[in-house]
Design a protein around this motif. Sequence first.
Motif, PDB file in Angstrom:
ATOM      1  N   PRO A 125       0.814  -1.060  -0.039  1.00  0.00           N
ATOM      2  CA  PRO A 125       0.231   0.039   0.207  1.00  0.00           C
ATOM      3  C   PRO A 125       0.881   1.384   0.055  1.00  0.00           C
ATOM      4  CG  PRO A 125       0.067  -0.922   2.283  1.00  0.00           C
ATOM      5  CD  PRO A 125       0.548  -1.969   1.298  1.00  0.00           C
ATOM      6  N   ASP A 126       0.194   2.494  -0.392  1.00  0.00           N
ATOM      7  CA  ASP A 126       0.825   3.597  -0.400  1.00  0.00           C
ATOM      8  C   ASP A 126       1.661   4.012   0.977  1.00  0.00           C
ATOM      9  OD1 ASP A 126       0.274   4.002  -2.949  1.00  0.00           O
ATOM     10  OD2 ASP A 126      -1.482   5.363  -2.753  1.00  0.00           O
ATOM     11  N   THR A 127       1.083   3.555   2.071  1.00  0.00           N
ATOM     12  CA  THR A 127       1.431   3.866   3.498  1.00  0.00           C
ATOM     13  C   THR A 127       2.893   3.011   3.721  1.00  0.00           C
ATOM     14  OG1 THR A 127       0.032   2.035   4.212  1.00  0.00           O
ATOM     15  CG2 THR A 127      -0.727   4.489   4.558  1.00  0.00           C
ATOM     16  N   LEU A 128       3.357   2.219   2.754  1.00  0.00           N
ATOM     17  CA  LEU A 128       4.181   1.471   2.890  1.00  0.00           C
ATOM     18  C   LEU A 128       5.376   1.673   1.667  1.00  0.00           C
ATOM     19  CD1 LEU A 128       3.267  -2.168   4.287  1.00  0.00           C
ATOM     20  CD2 LEU A 128       4.332  -0.215   5.607  1.00  0.00           C
ATOM     21  N   ALA A 129       5.042   2.717   1.027  1.00  0.00           N
ATOM     22  CA  ALA A 129       6.013   2.913  -0.046  1.00  0.00           C
ATOM     23  C   ALA A 129       7.701   3.205   0.384  1.00  0.00           C
ATOM     24  CB  ALA A 129       5.295   4.240  -0.839  1.00  0.00           C
ATOM     25  N   GLY A 130       7.551   3.674   1.524  1.00  0.00           N
ATOM     26  CA  GLY A 130       9.286   3.930   1.763  1.00  0.00           C
ATOM     27  C   GLY A 130       9.792   2.793   2.320  1.00  0.00           C
ATOM     28  N   THR A 131       8.979   1.844   2.735  1.00  0.00           N
ATOM     29  CA  THR A 131       9.487   0.481   3.068  1.00  0.00           C
ATOM     30  C   THR A 131       9.622  -0.511   1.770  1.00  0.00           C
ATOM     31  OG1 THR A 131       8.257   0.368   5.045  1.00  0.00           O
ATOM     32  CG2 THR A 131       9.132  -1.804   4.342  1.00  0.00           C
ATOM     33  N   ALA A 132       8.864  -0.368   0.917  1.00  0.00           N
ATOM     34  CA  ALA A 132       8.869  -0.984  -0.386  1.00  0.00           C
ATOM     35  C   ALA A 132      10.121  -0.294  -1.265  1.00  0.00           C
ATOM     36  CB  ALA A 132       7.838  -0.888  -1.328  1.00  0.00           C
ATOM     37  N   ALA A 133      10.552   0.906  -1.180  1.00  0.00           N
ATOM     38  CA  ALA A 133      11.519   1.447  -1.945  1.00  0.00           C
ATOM     39  C   ALA A 133      12.963   0.907  -1.156  1.00  0.00           C
ATOM     40  CB  ALA A 133      11.597   3.096  -1.879  1.00  0.00           C
ATOM     41  N   LEU A 184      13.511  -1.858   0.312  1.00  0.00           N
ATOM     42  CA  LEU A 184      13.597  -3.352   0.105  1.00  0.00           C
ATOM     43  C   LEU A 184      14.011  -3.519  -1.389  1.00  0.00           C
ATOM     44  CD1 LEU A 184      13.226  -6.147   1.052  1.00  0.00           C
ATOM     45  CD2 LEU A 184      11.034  -6.211  -0.212  1.00  0.00           C
ATOM     46  N   ARG A 185      13.569  -2.700  -2.094  1.00  0.00           N
ATOM     47  CA  ARG A 185      14.176  -2.856  -3.479  1.00  0.00           C
ATOM     48  C   ARG A 185      15.635  -2.404  -3.672  1.00  0.00           C
ATOM     49  NH1 ARG A 185       8.714  -0.399  -4.717  1.00  0.00           N
ATOM     50  NH2 ARG A 185       7.302  -2.033  -5.631  1.00  0.00           N
ATOM     51  N   ALA A 186      15.972  -1.243  -3.289  1.00  0.00           N
ATOM     52  CA  ALA A 186      17.361  -0.715  -3.272  1.00  0.00           C
ATOM     53  C   ALA A 186      18.335  -1.743  -2.307  1.00  0.00           C
ATOM     54  CB  ALA A 186      17.411   0.515  -2.457  1.00  0.00           C
ATOM     55  N   THR A 187      17.750  -2.501  -1.518  1.00  0.00           N
ATOM     56  CA  THR A 187      18.691  -3.537  -0.509  1.00  0.00           C
ATOM     57  C   THR A 187      18.616  -4.705  -1.049  1.00  0.00           C
ATOM     58  OG1 THR A 187      18.015  -2.135   1.497  1.00  0.00           O
ATOM     59  CG2 THR A 187      19.004  -4.251   1.530  1.00  0.00           C
ATOM     60  N   CYS A 209      17.043  -9.136  -8.584  1.00  0.00           N
ATOM     61  CA  CYS A 209      15.366  -9.236  -8.449  1.00  0.00           C
ATOM     62  C   CYS A 209      15.076  -7.830  -7.753  1.00  0.00           C
ATOM     63  CB  CYS A 209      14.914 -10.295  -7.361  1.00  0.00           C
ATOM     64  SG  CYS A 209      15.578 -11.890  -7.763  1.00  0.00           S
ATOM     65  N   PHE A 210      14.613  -6.810  -8.721  1.00  0.00           N
ATOM     66  CA  PHE A 210      14.285  -5.607  -8.197  1.00  0.00           C
ATOM     67  C   PHE A 210      12.898  -5.429  -7.766  1.00  0.00           C
ATOM     68  CE2 PHE A 210      18.443  -4.866 -10.126  1.00  0.00           C
ATOM     69  CZ  PHE A 210      19.028  -4.072  -9.436  1.00  0.00           C
ATOM     70  N   LEU A 211      11.910  -6.402  -7.769  1.00  0.00           N
ATOM     71  CA  LEU A 211      10.787  -6.653  -7.347  1.00  0.00           C
ATOM     72  C   LEU A 211       9.939  -5.238  -7.984  1.00  0.00           C
ATOM     73  CD1 LEU A 211      11.540  -6.959  -3.585  1.00  0.00           C
ATOM     74  CD2 LEU A 211      11.076  -8.756  -5.293  1.00  0.00           C
ATOM     75  N   PRO A 212       9.213  -5.383  -9.167  1.00  0.00           N
ATOM     76  CA  PRO A 212       8.507  -4.490  -9.946  1.00  0.00           C
ATOM     77  C   PRO A 212       7.359  -4.210  -8.948  1.00  0.00           C
ATOM     78  CG  PRO A 212       8.735  -6.349 -11.223  1.00  0.00           C
ATOM     79  CD  PRO A 212      10.062  -6.427 -10.344  1.00  0.00           C
ATOM     80  N   PRO A 213       6.718  -3.061  -9.017  1.00  0.00           N
ATOM     81  CA  PRO A 213       5.442  -3.107  -8.407  1.00  0.00           C
ATOM     82  C   PRO A 213       4.193  -3.663  -8.996  1.00  0.00           C
ATOM     83  CG  PRO A 213       5.967  -0.905  -9.393  1.00  0.00           C
ATOM     84  CD  PRO A 213       7.198  -1.710  -9.512  1.00  0.00           C
ATOM     85  N   ALA A 214       3.263  -4.166  -8.024  1.00  0.00           N
ATOM     86  CA  ALA A 214       2.107  -4.598  -8.877  1.00  0.00           C
ATOM     87  C   ALA A 214       0.835  -3.930  -7.655  1.00  0.00           C
ATOM     88  CB  ALA A 214       2.045  -6.043  -8.922  1.00  0.00           C
ATOM     89  N   ALA A 215      -0.031  -4.111  -7.994  1.00  0.00           N
ATOM     90  CA  ALA A 215      -1.182  -3.516  -7.334  1.00  0.00           C
ATOM     91  C   ALA A 215      -2.690  -4.638  -7.214  1.00  0.00           C
ATOM     92  CB  ALA A 215      -1.696  -2.314  -7.811  1.00  0.00           C
ATOM     93  N   LEU A 216      -3.322  -4.476  -6.062  1.00  0.00           N
ATOM     94  CA  LEU A 216      -4.413  -5.222  -5.914  1.00  0.00           C
ATOM     95  C   LEU A 216      -5.524  -4.317  -6.169  1.00  0.00           C
ATOM     96  CD1 LEU A 216      -3.833  -7.637  -2.888  1.00  0.00           C
ATOM     97  CD2 LEU A 216      -3.375  -8.216  -5.315  1.00  0.00           C
TER      98      LEU A 216
END
Length: 541
Positions: A27-35, A37-40, A47-54
């Motif tokens: 979710p948008d509230t976890l955008a920083g966490t997602a960013a 994870l991808r950078a790390t 595996c850069f984990l492209p975004p997907a949505a429900l």
Amino acid sequence: MIPRPVSASFDDAGAFTLRPDTVLIAPDTLAGTAAWLRATLGPPTGCFLPPAALSLADEPAPSGAIVLRLDERMPAEAYRLTVSASLVTVTGGDPAGVHYGLQTMRQLLPPAALRRAAVVNGPWELAAVEITDAPRFRWRGAMLDVARHFMPVAGVLRLIDLLALHKLNVLHLHLTDDQGWRLEIPDYPRLTSVGGWRRRSMRGSKKHEEYDDRPHGGYYTADDVREIVAYAAARHVTVVPEIDLPGHVQAALAAYPRLGNGPVPAVREAWGISSHTLNTSDEALDFCRTVLHTVCDLFPSPVVGIGGDECDRDEWRNSPAAVAHARDLGIDPDDLQAWFVAQFTSVLRERGRRPYGWDEILEGGAPEGALVAAWRGPEAAAFAANAGHDVVSCPDMHVYLDYRQSDDPAEPTPVGTRLTVEDVYAFDPVPPGLASPDRIIGAQANIWTEHMPDARAVDYMAFPRLCALAEVVWSATARDAGDFARRLTGHYARLDALGVEYRRPDGPLPWQSRPAARGNPLTDAERREIIAGLTARLLSR
């Protein structure tokens, strides 16, 4: 895994394979966490984990995805990590909880996934598991002394990453002391131009009075601090600044002698404690207010360290001005330290901050609401808690990481009592017999750097003992030293991947010794005697 989770149930039936086409749903509230994870995770695994949505919150996640969720019914910092052959789900009570779940997920991957770039092609498999986890304490920290030996920004950021991997959430930065002032204060530029460096440093224990004759210095600009704070916040680490007052101020007084009680030499070159203190003038108080306001402007931490420790009263006793000031206040000159602490507290409360001081601030009656770092043993922690203060336990004989790690004469500059990984693991932050055990809000290890001139030396002294402290403050389950030792053996591969120059179980490597920097090892009995003398004043009041 270190620290050990509350519960973990593995399923031998399958594993999740991380692939370049694995998607990340958050979710948008976890955008920083997602960013983060991808950078790390992206560079070492590809595996850069492209975004997907429900499209709907309750829509089933597609096979082969990593899903991040929030569940407000869960406690803060808690998480649940579920791995099956087709899906990884990390659910947290808040963003910090999700972050900790992802740190656990990183530890489930091969150690090469912790590197900064690819060294192998995988496979990147996660064992099928259901983990439910939450911390024992809300304050899980490490204090880094950057006053005795300065650590450049890159080293601090690297340490923050290591803290976060181990689910430690506080970096207490000891920014000033007799041997150096490390924070730029615009209204007082000489604090860094003069107080920010010394001509030479002691080589080894002060007992030997040997010097290296090499200038040492450095300081953080406002932008440096902003970078450190932002980097830490993205990893759910709070940076707690400490400006040590009204003692431990020789570097400041070397820059501005008029703030002292008489002639002041240069920035202190010897280890140990200076006898110099601030004077009680309005100018000295204005200086303190300006510094503390600058600190509050730069550090959003709700807690600000004011030091208040090891303050020599001799200058006040021998200063006519200080004696007269104490008389006007109706107090003894020895109580001027408590008066200073009250002034600092007033400034911080104006800014909505909470004062954090070493347990000496109890000696004149610590201000209501002050947070106390109890370093003089469990007696100090119990005294503070029973007096109604929240306490961070950090007793020197259990968590001072400058203390030697064995009796091996090759240990670098062996000082203090022997403190092994096993000793740290056996530490309990809560002293027995407390009326209110919940007053102990956590614990921290203290990394005093007199004998750690660089990040390599900090690595050796901090790890793996900091791994043990991380489990002490996180894991609420009964501790098993044998089980921890087994898991730590596997954890060394992760530290290797991260480039940590930790102490090996069989002792220092040749280049980790410092034969020219002689130490001063103490027995347990000798150190206990010293601490007993230091706590006598506190316990008698």
